[in-house]
Motif scaffolding. Sequence first.
Motif, PDB file in Angstrom:
ATOM      1  N   LYS A 249       0.835  -1.207   0.000  1.00  0.00           N
ATOM      2  CA  LYS A 249       0.000   0.000   0.000  1.00  0.00           C
ATOM      3  C   LYS A 249       0.866   1.252   0.000  1.00  0.00           C
ATOM      4  O   LYS A 249       0.595   2.226  -0.716  1.00  0.00           O
ATOM      5  CB  LYS A 249      -0.905   0.020   1.241  1.00  0.00           C
ATOM      6  CG  LYS A 249      -1.805  -1.190   1.399  1.00  0.00           C
ATOM      7  CD  LYS A 249      -2.989  -1.123   0.481  1.00  0.00           C
ATOM      8  CE  LYS A 249      -3.922  -2.307   0.729  1.00  0.00           C
ATOM      9  NZ  LYS A 249      -5.105  -2.278  -0.180  1.00  0.00           N
ATOM     10  N   VAL A 250       1.914   1.237   0.817  1.00  0.00           N
ATOM     11  CA  VAL A 250       2.819   2.389   0.916  1.00  0.00           C
ATOM     12  C   VAL A 250       3.588   2.560  -0.397  1.00  0.00           C
ATOM     13  O   VAL A 250       3.844   3.695  -0.825  1.00  0.00           O
ATOM     14  CB  VAL A 250       3.790   2.214   2.097  1.00  0.00           C
ATOM     15  CG1 VAL A 250       4.816   3.333   2.137  1.00  0.00           C
ATOM     16  CG2 VAL A 250       3.022   2.171   3.414  1.00  0.00           C
ATOM     17  N   LYS A 252       2.516   2.028  -3.349  1.00  0.00           N
ATOM     18  CA  LYS A 252       1.622   2.670  -4.317  1.00  0.00           C
ATOM     19  C   LYS A 252       1.303   4.110  -3.940  1.00  0.00           C
ATOM     20  O   LYS A 252       1.116   4.969  -4.801  1.00  0.00           O
ATOM     21  CB  LYS A 252       0.319   1.868  -4.425  1.00  0.00           C
ATOM     22  CG  LYS A 252       0.461   0.519  -5.088  1.00  0.00           C
ATOM     23  CD  LYS A 252      -0.893  -0.179  -5.192  1.00  0.00           C
ATOM     24  CE  LYS A 252      -0.756  -1.541  -5.868  1.00  0.00           C
ATOM     25  NZ  LYS A 252      -2.067  -2.253  -5.957  1.00  0.00           N
ATOM     26  N   ASN A 253       1.217   4.386  -2.626  1.00  0.00           N
ATOM     27  CA  ASN A 253       0.838   5.724  -2.157  1.00  0.00           C
ATOM     28  C   ASN A 253       1.689   6.111  -0.953  1.00  0.00           C
ATOM     29  O   ASN A 253       1.309   5.878   0.188  1.00  0.00           O
ATOM     30  CB  ASN A 253      -0.649   5.751  -1.794  1.00  0.00           C
ATOM     31  CG  ASN A 253      -1.099   7.120  -1.293  1.00  0.00           C
ATOM     32  OD1 ASN A 253      -0.384   8.117  -1.428  1.00  0.00           O
ATOM     33  ND2 ASN A 253      -2.301   7.178  -0.728  1.00  0.00           N
ATOM     34  N   PRO A 254       2.862   6.707  -1.177  1.00  0.00           N
ATOM     35  CA  PRO A 254       3.767   7.048  -0.075  1.00  0.00           C
ATOM     36  C   PRO A 254       3.186   8.054   0.916  1.00  0.00           C
ATOM     37  O   PRO A 254       3.685   8.166   2.037  1.00  0.00           O
ATOM     38  CB  PRO A 254       4.982   7.651  -0.799  1.00  0.00           C
ATOM     39  CG  PRO A 254       4.895   7.139  -2.198  1.00  0.00           C
ATOM     40  CD  PRO A 254       3.436   7.018  -2.489  1.00  0.00           C
ATOM     41  N   ASN A 255       2.153   8.781   0.520  1.00  0.00           N
ATOM     42  CA  ASN A 255       1.568   9.806   1.393  1.00  0.00           C
ATOM     43  C   ASN A 255       0.448   9.280   2.282  1.00  0.00           C
ATOM     44  O   ASN A 255      -0.148  10.041   3.041  1.00  0.00           O
ATOM     45  CB  ASN A 255       1.038  10.973   0.552  1.00  0.00           C
ATOM     46  CG  ASN A 255       2.137  11.717  -0.178  1.00  0.00           C
ATOM     47  OD1 ASN A 255       3.217  11.924   0.380  1.00  0.00           O
ATOM     48  ND2 ASN A 255       1.885  12.103  -1.415  1.00  0.00           N
ATOM     49  N   VAL A 256       0.156   7.993   2.182  1.00  0.00           N
ATOM     50  CA  VAL A 256      -0.913   7.434   3.001  1.00  0.00           C
ATOM     51  C   VAL A 256      -0.517   7.507   4.473  1.00  0.00           C
ATOM     52  O   VAL A 256       0.650   7.337   4.825  1.00  0.00           O
ATOM     53  CB  VAL A 256      -1.218   5.976   2.586  1.00  0.00           C
ATOM     54  CG1 VAL A 256      -0.050   5.052   2.896  1.00  0.00           C
ATOM     55  CG2 VAL A 256      -2.505   5.483   3.234  1.00  0.00           C
ATOM     56  N   THR A 257      -1.481   7.800   5.325  1.00  0.00           N
ATOM     57  CA  THR A 257      -1.191   7.904   6.759  1.00  0.00           C
ATOM     58  C   THR A 257      -1.285   6.533   7.423  1.00  0.00           C
ATOM     59  O   THR A 257      -1.944   5.618   6.917  1.00  0.00           O
ATOM     60  CB  THR A 257      -2.165   8.860   7.456  1.00  0.00           C
ATOM     61  OG1 THR A 257      -3.490   8.311   7.391  1.00  0.00           O
ATOM     62  CG2 THR A 257      -2.148  10.243   6.822  1.00  0.00           C
ATOM     63  N   GLU A 260      -4.921   5.616   8.067  1.00  0.00           N
ATOM     64  CA  GLU A 260      -5.649   5.081   6.917  1.00  0.00           C
ATOM     65  C   GLU A 260      -5.276   3.622   6.667  1.00  0.00           C
ATOM     66  O   GLU A 260      -6.151   2.789   6.379  1.00  0.00           O
ATOM     67  CB  GLU A 260      -5.346   5.929   5.678  1.00  0.00           C
ATOM     68  CG  GLU A 260      -5.964   7.327   5.754  1.00  0.00           C
ATOM     69  CD  GLU A 260      -5.468   8.242   4.652  1.00  0.00           C
ATOM     70  OE1 GLU A 260      -6.294   8.679   3.830  1.00  0.00           O
ATOM     71  OE2 GLU A 260      -4.241   8.513   4.610  1.00  0.00           O
ATOM     72  N   ALA A 297      -4.609  15.693   5.413  1.00  0.00           N
ATOM     73  CA  ALA A 297      -4.551  14.351   5.988  1.00  0.00           C
ATOM     74  C   ALA A 297      -5.458  14.257   7.212  1.00  0.00           C
ATOM     75  O   ALA A 297      -6.140  13.243   7.419  1.00  0.00           O
ATOM     76  CB  ALA A 297      -3.116  14.004   6.364  1.00  0.00           C
ATOM     77  N   ARG A 300      -8.963  13.712   6.120  1.00  0.00           N
ATOM     78  CA  ARG A 300      -9.199  12.322   5.698  1.00  0.00           C
ATOM     79  C   ARG A 300      -9.367  11.424   6.918  1.00  0.00           C
ATOM     80  O   ARG A 300     -10.206  10.521   6.955  1.00  0.00           O
ATOM     81  CB  ARG A 300      -8.049  11.818   4.819  1.00  0.00           C
ATOM     82  CG  ARG A 300      -7.861  12.543   3.513  1.00  0.00           C
ATOM     83  CD  ARG A 300      -7.042  11.730   2.515  1.00  0.00           C
ATOM     84  NE  ARG A 300      -5.777  11.260   3.024  1.00  0.00           N
ATOM     85  CZ  ARG A 300      -4.621  11.923   2.955  1.00  0.00           C
ATOM     86  NH1 ARG A 300      -4.596  13.135   2.432  1.00  0.00           N
ATOM     87  NH2 ARG A 300      -3.512  11.388   3.422  1.00  0.00           N
TER      88      ARG A 300
END
Length: 514
Positions: A249-250, A252-257, A260, A297, A300
């Motif tokens: 997951k990270v 694909k999307n390094p900005n994910v918290t 989340e 963030a 979200r």
Amino acid sequence: MKKYLLLFIMAVFAMSCSKKVEVKGKITGGSPLDRVEFIEASGVATLPLVNLGLDKNGNFSGSFEAPKDGMYEISYGEKRNIIYLKAGQTLNISGNGATFPMEYVITGDAKKNNEFFVATQKYLGTYAQQANVPDLLKKDEKAFLQGVQKIDSDINKNIEENVKKFNPDKDIVEWKKMDVSSTVLTIMAQYEMMKKMEGGPAFKVTKAFSDYEEKLQVDKDKMLKTSPIYRSYLLNKYNTDFQKFAEPKVAKNPNVTLSELFAEFLRNQKDTPQLKKDYLLSFILAQDIRPGADPKAIERISKIVDEDIKDAGVKKSLKDLHLAIAGVKVGEVAPEASLIKQDGKSYKISEGKGKPNMLVFYTSWNPYIAEATVPILKEVVNFYKSKMNFTFINLDDTKDQFVKTSNALLKGIPGVNVYGEGGLNSDIAKKYGIYGFKLPCFVVIDKDGKIASRSFVNVGEQELVTILDKQTGLSAPKVNPNIQLQQGGMMVDPTQPAQPQPAQPANPQPAPGK
């Protein structure tokens, strides 16, 4: 690959229906700029429950609604300690400004419980040095289990000795035993994690190990609700599976918290009870809803609170935290509250409609407010005053102090000066999520009376200047983005779990002057 562990193992031996608690105290040699705050140590979002000032003699008093009987953090002058309080009690506490609250004297109905608590904490401090846990973690499983069982036995033996000595209430004895169990479980989780790192994910502990873990969890729901250390233990049990889930997951999307990621992970844990999900997720959410976090963030994350958290008490605590950090939601009608002017006449925020309005929350005890904040604020007001209203909202403890402060600090600055009766306990402070750690605070309202900005603690912040430009149609000169204004209050990060520290109380004696 960056590792996204839920939480590091907490340090071994870290001291770790609502009614009011009345507080009376005296701090000899205390400063009027330092405030006394109480925070629920076992809560999911550690926001101050009350903020109390000292009079000229060092006395302070007040009350707060105690969510439950248990451990509360007391802070003063950027120092913190833990005490045990019961709803309906009157806490009489005193100390010296140089050492309070690390050293204190308690008299009255909170005395025996806290004498018991301090005695057990002092024993833990000594015992932790003798136990040599790092060496124990290197042993084979059988020897390790014998070691942690001895730790559990020794500490509980000391608890029983102190029960006989101080005759504390049953509740604090039960809490202390659960605290010990949580600490031992944390050591066991650390051992299991180390063995998995050595032997690979396939490593499994024996039935004897698992059985002892289960034995220590006498009341899982109660431990979950009252012990941040136990929540840390449970989180670490998920680390291996969560790591596998999070890494792609990270990528694909390094900005994910982390919030989340963990919320999505828990949705797939069909066999996990909802209460457990709520408390463990809230533990992570509170780390991400913090000062300085990306506002987008945080928004979200607020949706996760709405959709994933089911327990009403946990949800409310997280929403209160969100309000404290982000402020009232942009686009909502600005909340009204009881405000008064110096002449005693009432005032409503809606009276500022027709022009954009900037609310400025402040108190007299904000350190350096006169030197650091007011000069820049004066420039901001003078630049935008033709197109914008300014409402200066004082949150001092008394109206007399409001009059003195507003006359001294804001003389000659155009705007409306008003007071929130009750200071930080006022209706206006509660509706806008104002606490000591975020003063001074600035909120922009548009000409129609709706919230136009998140809450800011730096009047020189470029994002705030951009919002003021947009609301007024003016274009301010560029400011130094590195300007940082001194904030007042207790300067306590509300997202961090309380870390109990061993108190060093003086020999029991009446408080000074009593």
